[in-house]
Design a protein around this motif. Structure first.
Motif, PDB file in Angstrom:
ATOM      1  N   SER A  16      39.831   3.107 -24.562  1.00 38.07           N
ATOM      2  CA  SER A  16      38.780   3.796 -23.812  1.00 38.07           C
ATOM      3  C   SER A  16      39.187   4.037 -22.357  1.00 38.07           C
ATOM      4  CB  SER A  16      37.471   3.007 -23.877  1.00 38.07           C
ATOM      5  OG  SER A  16      37.666   1.698 -23.398  1.00 38.07           O
ATOM      6  N   ASP A  17      39.975   3.135 -21.785  1.00 36.62           N
ATOM      7  CA  ASP A  17      40.403   3.259 -20.391  1.00 36.62           C
ATOM      8  C   ASP A  17      41.887   2.891 -20.324  1.00 36.62           C
ATOM      9  OD1 ASP A  17      41.019   2.889 -17.688  1.00 36.62           O
ATOM     10  OD2 ASP A  17      39.104   1.926 -17.224  1.00 36.62           O
ATOM     11  N   PHE A  39      50.266   8.653 -14.892  1.00 33.00           N
ATOM     12  CA  PHE A  39      48.998   8.939 -15.576  1.00 33.00           C
ATOM     13  C   PHE A  39      47.874   9.059 -14.553  1.00 33.00           C
ATOM     14  CE2 PHE A  39      45.003   7.373 -17.389  1.00 33.00           C
ATOM     15  CZ  PHE A  39      44.787   8.364 -18.339  1.00 33.00           C
ATOM     16  N   VAL A  40      47.811   8.118 -13.622  1.00 35.84           N
ATOM     17  CA  VAL A  40      46.771   8.141 -12.590  1.00 35.84           C
ATOM     18  C   VAL A  40      46.862   9.437 -11.785  1.00 35.84           C
ATOM     19  CG1 VAL A  40      45.957   7.005 -10.484  1.00 35.84           C
ATOM     20  CG2 VAL A  40      46.558   5.635 -12.493  1.00 35.84           C
ATOM     21  N   ALA A  41      48.087   9.907 -11.535  1.00 39.92           N
ATOM     22  CA  ALA A  41      48.290  11.149 -10.788  1.00 39.92           C
ATOM     23  C   ALA A  41      48.108  12.389 -11.665  1.00 39.92           C
ATOM     24  CB  ALA A  41      49.685  11.159 -10.172  1.00 39.92           C
ATOM     25  N   ARG A  62      40.941   7.993 -25.992  1.00 37.19           N
ATOM     26  CA  ARG A  62      40.314   8.591 -27.189  1.00 37.19           C
ATOM     27  C   ARG A  62      40.038  10.079 -26.998  1.00 37.19           C
ATOM     28  NH1 ARG A  62      37.556   3.374 -27.391  1.00 37.19           N
ATOM     29  NH2 ARG A  62      38.446   2.241 -29.148  1.00 37.19           N
ATOM     30  N   THR A  63      39.817  10.487 -25.756  1.00 34.84           N
ATOM     31  CA  THR A  63      39.564  11.909 -25.488  1.00 34.84           C
ATOM     32  C   THR A  63      40.793  12.765 -25.767  1.00 34.84           C
ATOM     33  OG1 THR A  63      40.135  11.561 -23.163  1.00 34.84           O
ATOM     34  CG2 THR A  63      37.794  11.427 -23.752  1.00 34.84           C
ATOM     35  N   ASP A 130      42.795  -6.868 -27.969  1.00 36.54           N
ATOM     36  CA  ASP A 130      42.805  -6.286 -26.632  1.00 36.54           C
ATOM     37  C   ASP A 130      41.379  -5.859 -26.296  1.00 36.54           C
ATOM     38  OD1 ASP A 130      42.277  -3.748 -27.738  1.00 36.54           O
ATOM     39  OD2 ASP A 130      44.227  -2.916 -27.218  1.00 36.54           O
ATOM     40  N   PRO A 131      41.111  -5.397 -25.076  1.00 32.62           N
ATOM     41  CA  PRO A 131      39.744  -5.023 -24.710  1.00 32.62           C
ATOM     42  C   PRO A 131      39.148  -3.888 -25.542  1.00 32.62           C
ATOM     43  CG  PRO A 131      41.042  -5.382 -22.741  1.00 32.62           C
ATOM     44  CD  PRO A 131      42.002  -5.406 -23.907  1.00 32.62           C
ATOM     45  N   ASP A 132      39.992  -3.107 -26.250  1.00 32.75           N
ATOM     46  CA  ASP A 132      39.479  -2.029 -27.093  1.00 32.75           C
ATOM     47  C   ASP A 132      39.332  -2.444 -28.547  1.00 32.75           C
ATOM     48  OD1 ASP A 132      39.252   0.558 -25.424  1.00 32.75           O
ATOM     49  OD2 ASP A 132      41.109  -0.382 -24.767  1.00 32.75           O
ATOM     50  N   GLY A 133      39.565  -3.717 -28.855  1.00 34.45           N
ATOM     51  CA  GLY A 133      39.385  -4.218 -30.207  1.00 34.45           C
ATOM     52  C   GLY A 133      40.630  -4.143 -31.082  1.00 34.45           C
TER      53      GLY A 133
END
Length: 143
Positions: A16-17, A39-41, A62-63, A130-133
């Motif tokens: 998700s992030d 990626f941030v840029a 996911r997008t 992980d935080p996304d499962g």
């Protein structure tokens, strides 16, 4: 062991992030970040983390699924979980990973014993999410 020259290059995880996922894999799991600043840029579509010199985990938002057109239905894979990905480590790195995950408050399974894998039976193994499962197994083999 076989003399197969094929190697695992990468696994794409839907997250998700991606930046938060990269931070988790860098800080809690101990992997090296790849292309996070890019990626941030907004210079690349997703960041990765390096498992070893031959293998990375791509952290795809996911997008990004709508861009997955390499096969009919590929975009539908977003959210379809893989059962788990297994990381094989040396014994001391296995213990260090478990300790680091505990320090980050990551829930862990009990230690399992004699689980079969690519190199035979692993004396110890455990699982975490992980935080996304996404589920990971960590193991070590006798050295």
């Amino acid at each position: 062991m076989t003399k197969n020259s094929m190697c695992l290059d990468h696994v794409v995880l839907w997250v998700s992030d991606p930046v938060a996922a990269a931070r988790f894999y860098t800080e809690a799991v101990g992997l090296d970040p790849v292309r996070v600043a890019e990626f941030v840029a907004e210079e690349v579509p997703f960041p990765s983390v390096r498992v070893n010199e031959e293998t990375i985990l791509d952290l795809a938002p996911r997008t990004f699924a709508e861009h997955m057109r390499m096969l009919p239905g590929a975009a539908d894979s977003a959210g379809h979980p893989v059962n788990h990905v297994c990381l094989s480590l040396p014994t001391n790195a296995f213990d260090a990973l478990r300790a680091r995950l505990e320090q980050h408050g990551v829930p862990l399974s009990e230690i399992g014993h004699d689980s079969y894998g690519a190199r035979g039976n692993a004396p110890r193994t455990f699982y975490f999410r992980d935080p996304d499962g996404n589920v990971f197994e960590a193991r070590h083999y006798d050295e």
